[in-house]
Design an enzyme around this catalytic site. Structure first.
Site, short mmCIF file in Angstrom:
data_model
loop_
_atom_site.label_atom_id
_atom_site.label_comp_id
_atom_site.label_asym_id
_atom_site.label_seq_id
_atom_site.Cartn_x
_atom_site.Cartn_y
_atom_site.Cartn_z
CG HIS A 103 -1.90 1.08 1.26
ND1 HIS A 103 -2.99 1.11 0.43
CD2 HIS A 103 -1.93 2.23 1.97
CE1 HIS A 103 -3.67 2.23 0.65
NE2 HIS A 103 -3.05 2.92 1.58
CG ASP A 143 -5.53 -1.04 2.20
OD1 ASP A 143 -6.12 -0.04 1.75
OD2 ASP A 143 -4.85 -1.81 1.49
C1 GRF Z 1 1.56 1.27 -6.30
O1 GRF Z 1 1.49 2.61 -5.84
C2 GRF Z 1 1.23 0.37 -5.17
O2 GRF Z 1 1.69 0.80 -3.91
C3 GRF Z 1 -0.26 0.40 -5.19
O3 GRF Z 1 -0.64 0.47 -6.55
C4 GRF Z 1 0.45 1.01 -7.28
C5 GRF Z 1 0.86 0.00 -8.32
O4 GRF Z 1 1.74 0.60 -9.21
N1 GRF Z 1 -0.79 -0.77 -4.56
P1 GRF Z 1 2.27 -0.31 -10.45
O5 GRF Z 1 1.06 -0.76 -11.24
O6 GRF Z 1 3.02 -1.47 -9.84
O7 GRF Z 1 3.17 0.61 -11.22
#
Ligand code: GRF
Length: 187
Positions: A103, A144
């Site tokens: 998260h 979460d």
């Molecule tokens: C990231 O910010 C992660 O923390 C959240 O969703 C986003 C995913 O980014 N869960 P990506 O698709 O891996 O670039």
């Protein structure tokens, strides 16, 4: 050990994880799954040679189809990397303490349904927080709320925009997520 990664978006974390385990003897990313036919992770999967499965809401939330596919593939760990749907009970129960989420904030702050990506960084910015970061946690039936495994922080300055915050947080994601996964699997 075999990993499946679920993602709904770009998949930059998924790519980091795939690359991190590329030459590993004991850990491999065998499958990518997405609920979003437009997700960037599809192109990444093709480029990186990892099979990708696109599923719809019904098959994910209403049937055991996904659990059956994961089990048939011998998947041991399920990694959520920007996956936006709640994990259904049947999947949580099939993989107890084996589903890990990242998260982009310091839970319990800025968590819960709808708090993802830009909304999180907008809220951190609006509150003029002087730090943000990442939380890697086990997944249960609620958004979460699983047990926290790891957190890392980044300092924020007055002039940081939500995009600046997102960029600082993403550096932490890309650095720590693969390492934390490895430690968990090898523990
Ligand atoms: C990231 O910010 C992660 O923390 C959240 O969703 C986003 C995913 O980014 N869960 P990506 O698709 O891996 O670039």
């Amino acid at each position: 050990k075999r990993i499946a990664i679920l993602a709904s978006g770009s998949g930059s974390n998924a790519e980091k994880i795939i690359n991190y385990f590329e030459n590993s003897e004991s850990i491999q990313v065998d499958l990518l799954l997405t609920n979003n036919p437009q997700a960037g992770i599809i192109e990444r999967g093709r480029r990186l040679g990892v099979p990708i499965l696109i599923f719809d809401k019904k098959s994910f939330a209403k049937t055991d189809k996904i659990v059956e596919i994961l089990q048939k593939q011998g998947i041991d760990w399920v990694i959520l990397a920007g996956f936006l749907w709640l994990i259904p009970t049947n999947l949580v129960k099939a993989y107890p303490n084996k589903i890990i989420n990242i998260h982009p904030a310091l839970l319990p702050k800025y968590g819960g349904k709808g708090m993802w990506g830009h909304f999180v960084h907008e809220a951190v910015h609006a509150n003029k927080d002087t730090e943000s970061g990442i939380t890697i946690h086990y997944v249960n039936e609620n958004y979460d709320e699983g047990e926290v495994i790891f957190q890392a922080k980044c300092e924020l300055i007055e002039s940081d925009t939500p995009d600046d915050i997102a960029a600082k947080v993403q550096v932490l994601e890309h650095k720590h997520f693969p390492e934390v996964i490895e430690k968990l699997i090898l523990a």
